[in-house]
Design a protein around this motif. Structure first.
Motif: not given
Length: 397
Positions: A35-36, A39-40, A194, A196, A199, A203, A295
């Protein structure tokens, strides 16, 4: 051919699928399982944008060299400070736009080839910015082989030939890149593997390059970034410049100033750190990197392991005097002899061949480590093997 294409897409777990409608338009659907990431990370592309430009190579190489030097310089601090590629990501944006505004647009031909290039192929774009940041990331991560060169110089008072030192650094670095390439299927192509921290940079890229309309009463991503940047600077300048003492404050050490046990339990720099806290952001981020990008499940997992190691195994082993642990400090990376003195390396070295003299070693003393350092070494090797087991068990299909 259509079946083969579908199978390849399924095998590689692509995060995009194209659906044709009645008007031959295409709709891109982001089906990434994380999901992260959905969204990114955008799934759109601009294939006409140039990537490997003159600006990319110049700014990328400069960023790589500068971050490599700065981070290696700060490595020798007691509380290490790490400058990440995000710094280059921010600084290179205005530099790239300045080069796009000032460099000539004429094309040059590479001698004896048909290749042509331009110093200024157009506006500074997102792809150039990403590649420059990748260059910077390669430099900011450091070279582990330099620790070997440093230890030989600092502790053994010997020097390595520059060619030998360069070969040592290059071979270890290329070996790491080679292993990464061999395991690309698990580390890169798998959508479940993935990262983190990346991300956060994605962004930031979007905030710096995408046009965004500000909602009523809200702020855009770029405005939010600027606000956080100013607040971070205002916060860090207090413990980092005006009051360095705030980097580590121990309540137990302040109350019982003359107690060795209190210092062993409460010191944040030389003990277990119980009742100690720090306001320096480098102290906070040295635990697991930036907690803003990591996370919660990873932070909790690390915290549990840290608590078991620091507050259960280590105190039991030290205060039960396991392997004569009380003879040495509880928290140090120094080596000691059997009498508790700092180990005299020169007594066991053959100065001519730069090798260990076993007779001198047997007549002098065994090499002793502090209980913390011994546990740290053991858990470091366990961490390496456990990461391999994790990849095999969770991503081995």
């Amino acid at each position: 051919m259509e079946v083969m294409t579908t199978n390849v897409a399924e095998d590689n777990s692509h995060a995009m699928k194209i659906a044709d409608d009645d008007d031959d338009n295409t709709e891109q659907v982001n089906d990434n399982p994380i999901e992260e990431v959905r969204l990114t990370v955008p799934i759109t592309d601009h294939p006409n944008q140039p990537a490997l430009t003159f600006r990319t190579w110049v700014l990328g190489l400069i960023s790589c060299c500068c971050l490599a030097f700065i981070n290696q310089f700060f490595t020798y601090r007691t509380n290490q400070l790490n400058i990440t590629s995000v710094s280059a990501q921010i600084i290179c944006l205005p530099l790239g736009k300045l080069m796009a505004a000032t460099l000539p647009t004429r094309k040059f031909t590479v001698p004896f080839t048909k290749w042509t290039f331009s110093l200024n192929p157009g506006p500074f774009n997102l792809k150039e910015h990403v590649l420059i940041t990748i260059f910077a990331g390669c430099g900011s991560s450091g070279v582990y082989a330099l620790y070997i060169i440093t230890m030989v110089k600092a502790f053994y008072h010997k020097g390595l030939h520059p060619v030998a030192a360069m070969l040592l650094a290059q071979t270890t670095q290329l070996l790491g890149y080679g292993w990464a390439g061999l395991f690309r299927k698990y580390l890169v192509e798998s959508p479940y593997m993935w990262w983190p921290a990346n991300l956060v940079q994605v962004s930031l890229f979007r905030a710096l390059h995408e046009d965004e309309k500000r909602s009523k009463g809200g702020v855009t991503r770029l405005q939010f970034f600027i606000i956080v940047l100013l607040c971070s600077f205002a916060y860090y300048i207090i413990p980092g410049y005006f009051f360095p003492t705030l980097s580590a404050i121990s309540l137990l050490c302040l109350i019982w100033k003359d107690s060795i046990t209190a210092h062993q339990i409460g010191s944040g720099l030389h003990g277990l750190g119980i009742g100690s806290f720090g306001l320096d952001w480098s102290t906070v981020s040295s635990f697991l990197g930036s907690p803003l990008a990591t996370p919660l499940f990873a932070i909790i997992n690390t915290l549990v392991g840290f608590a078991l190691f620091m507050y259960v195994l280590l105190p039991i082993a030290y205060w039960t005097n396991s392997n004569e642990a009380k003879r040495f400090p509880i928290f140090t990376s120094q080596t000691f002899d059997q009498d508790g003195h700092v180990y005299n390396i020169t007594r066991i070295l053959d100065a001519k061949n730069f090798d260990i003299n076993l007779n001198a070693y047997n007549s002098y003393s065994k090499l002793y480590l502090s209980i913390m350092f011994a546990f740290y070494y053991g858990l470091s090797f366990a961490g390496l093997t456990s990461s391999m087991s994790h990849v095999v068990l969770f991503h081995g299909k």
